[in-house]
Design an enzyme around this catalytic site. Structure first.
Site, mmCIF file in Angstrom:
data_model
loop_
_atom_site.group_PDB
_atom_site.id
_atom_site.type_symbol
_atom_site.label_atom_id
_atom_site.label_comp_id
_atom_site.label_asym_id
_atom_site.label_seq_id
_atom_site.Cartn_x
_atom_site.Cartn_y
_atom_site.Cartn_z
ATOM 1 N NE ARG A 101 -3.585 -2.479 0.025
ATOM 2 C CZ ARG A 101 -3.255 -3.641 -0.573
ATOM 3 N NH1 ARG A 101 -2.124 -3.738 -1.248
ATOM 4 N NH2 ARG A 101 -4.052 -4.689 -0.497
ATOM 5 C CB SER A 128 -9.260 -2.997 3.679
ATOM 6 O OG SER A 128 -9.649 -4.206 3.056
ATOM 7 C CD GLU A 183 -5.721 -0.455 2.638
ATOM 8 O OE1 GLU A 183 -6.244 -0.670 1.522
ATOM 9 O OE2 GLU A 183 -5.326 -1.372 3.385
#
Length: 307
Positions: free
Chosen positions: A179, A229, A299
């Site tokens: 990420r 998420s 996130e």
């Protein structure tokens, strides 16, 4: 500041770039949350984008480049500055002369790219089918699922610096990890990305894509507004399992709720605010840390006037 926006409006009109004033960002994020942006400008070409960025730099106006808005949590007060959407040329997906390299504009959706690969019997992007982001956003966050990441098939990325210079970097220079990429730490605007795929059986490719989509819909709150998420995967485990273990599945603050279907998601049950989501995120982090000792890292990306 008003003079700066007048100049921006005039330039955008001259360039044929649509401008939305005081545009509710709830219309442009998958969370369906967010107050108004001072300006949302749609850039259809590199030439227009260059001139817009030059003006923004000259007028010292802040910039947020918008993809599909799938990782964003926009402040209830909105965004002071300019939101830029890449349209037109930036949504193109083309096949290279070698028959296996695909070039996708940053504004194209990952689903469009995956479908184009499938239709050309090219394998390698099946894992990304159903990720609700744009190519630019996906590259920026090195999007991944079901054991695959974009870095596995990425060849190079072309971007525009704030100074108006076009550069192309190979995948090795992109600092890609979980990420993360160099673009999470710079102001460069991603223009396009090249992906190298492999010839495959069209029926097998379509079958794998259908299987993964079926799994997504069975396990995730696909029918509810969310930003995917909420937390990054902690070392040695899964955030959703920790949230569930701590008895937080179904917990809510205002209109924001930990999905009863998948504890890794926060969903907007109707009328959720940015403040609701942030309060729920803080509660989850506090409870999980207290009960397990694990610090969950967010996130989703809060943006805008969070004061």
């Amino acid at each position: 500041m008003s003079d700066s926006y007048h100049r921006l409006d005039a330039l955008a009109e001259k360039l044929g770039c649509p401008v939305l004033r005081d545009e509710p960002m709830s219309r442009h994020t998958t969370f369906r949350i967010g107050g108004p942006a001072d300006r949302l400008v749609k850039a259809p070409s590199l030439a227009a984008l260059r001139q817009l960025l030059a003006l923004l730099r000259e007028e010292r106006l802040s910039l947020l480049v918008l993809g599909n808005g799938s990782d964003l949590l926009v402040a209830d007060k909105g965004i002071r500055g300019v939101v830029l959407a890449l349209e037109g040329d930036f949504k193109a997906v083309t096949l290279g002369p070698d028959g296996r390299t695909m070039t996708a504009g940053a504004g194209a959706s990952l689903s469009t790219l995956c479908a184009a690969a499938r239709d050309r019997s090219l394998t390698g992007l099946e894992f990304a089918w159903g990720i609700p982001g744009s190519v630019g956003g996906g590259v920026r966050m090195n999007a991944g699922a079901y054991g695959g990441e974009l870095k596995d098939v990425l060849v190079c990325v072309t971007h525009l610096t704030r100074e108006g210079k076009v550069e192309t970097l190979p995948v090795e220079a992109l600092d890609l990890s979980y990420r993360h990429s160099r673009y999470t730490d710079t102001e460069d605007v991603i223009l396009s990305a090249d992906f190298r795929l492999a010839p495959g059986d069209p029926a097998a490719i379509a079958g794998q894509m259908d299987d993964l989509m079926g799994r997504r819909k069975a396990k995730q709150p696909y029918d509810m507004p969310s930003a995917g998420s909420v937390f990054k995967r902690p070392v040695g485990g899964y955030a959703s399992a920790l949230v569930d273990q701590c008895g937080l599945k179904g917990a809510s603050v205002g209109g924001a709720q930990v999905s009863p279907k998948h504890a890794g998601f926060i969903v907007n049950t109707g009328g959720a605010t940015c403040a609701d989501v942030l309060a729920l995120v803080e509660r989850i982090q506090r409870e999980v840390r207290a009960q397990t000792g694990v610090s969950l890292e967010c996130e989703i990306i809060p943006v805008g006037d969070l004061s």
